[in-house]
Design a protein around this motif. Sequence first.
Motif, PDB file in Angstrom:
ATOM      1  N   SER A   1       0.830  -1.213   0.000  1.00 45.05           N
ATOM      2  CA  SER A   1       0.000   0.000   0.000  1.00 45.05           C
ATOM      3  C   SER A   1       0.857   1.253   0.000  1.00 45.05           C
ATOM      4  O   SER A   1       0.560   2.232  -0.699  1.00 45.05           O
TER       5      SER A   1
ATOM      6  N   GLY B   1       0.806   3.641  -3.040  1.00 43.28           N
ATOM      7  CA  GLY B   1       0.329   4.963  -2.665  1.00 43.28           C
ATOM      8  C   GLY B   1       1.313   6.044  -3.082  1.00 43.28           C
ATOM      9  O   GLY B   1       0.930   7.076  -3.654  1.00 43.28           O
TER      10      GLY B   1
ATOM     11  N   LEU C   1       2.373  -7.373  -2.593  1.00 43.01           N
ATOM     12  CA  LEU C   1       0.927  -7.522  -2.760  1.00 43.01           C
ATOM     13  C   LEU C   1       0.555  -8.999  -2.866  1.00 43.01           C
ATOM     14  O   LEU C   1      -0.347  -9.480  -2.164  1.00 43.01           O
TER      15      LEU C   1
END
Length: 311
Positions: free
Chosen positions: A66, A70, A122
């Motif tokens: 993330s 991000g 991920l």
Amino acid sequence: MAKLKTAPPPLHTKVLVLVMTLIFAFFLPSMKTLDEAARIDTFTRCLFPDLIPIKAVAACRLLFASVIFGETVISVRGPGWVQETHYLEKSMLDKCNIKFVGWRTQTPFTSWSWILLGIAFLLAGLIPMIDGHGGSVPQSFLRIGLVSFEVAASAAMLVSAVIKYAIWPRILKDRGSAGTVRLRHWSVLMRHNANVIFVMLEVGLLGGLPVRLSEMAFAPLYGISYVLFSWWMSTKWSSEGGAQFIYFFMDTTLGSTTSIALLVLLFVLLGFYILFFFIQTFIGGAESSSSIIVHLTGAFLTSSLVCRLRD
């Protein structure tokens, strides 16, 4: 001298790339060999299950992913930056200011490796979650998750080491603190420091994802793919500056130096893969009964060797 609109690589460099591609492709592991490690238990292993259970390991991996994605979105949507190209004296190319904005912010090798690491975390986070809920994990997830981590982890070490020991000192010497402003930007610091920190936390504290010598051919092939991308992009960086390369050692107008630099690049990638194999074996391969302090110390010391936050 007129600006070169195109800078195709010399014939000997093309032949070298073809030969190296064939050689490393020959040494790629078979699916059977790859699947020896591309298994569910590889991604559901915990180095310290009593302290950090698999759900926490998966959550940490997804948190890392993330952060990576991000920052990538923020970078793509941000104002970008301008970078002046630099070449060796015998280069036939002219210096030029290149604007990195939008998708172009993801074109440096650092960005490629950053995104690849995000993909690795991920998948490494999703696999134990899917398995824990009784779902079926596609074998392709396991294979991609394994190989992407192996390549991205070694590339992270390379990127951070080059920044700390080569690029940062050179810029600081030539232009002082004003020249390192871009290197001290939070997003750049993330890509050159958080990458290694995330990897070492995985290796020394979380699940200890493996880096195996049987897959080492993927590292130079990854480098070759970036070389081909650089050749393709050379005419697209600037409409006025002619052919350009964001890395001086990718310059295709240097004659034999072009091939020598390429060969060195490929073996440096291979060398860092092998180096990380030994680091991972020493830190992550320790018995889970070893003190967590020992693992953390090893991860911290390794990270500190290649991380840099200030002048």
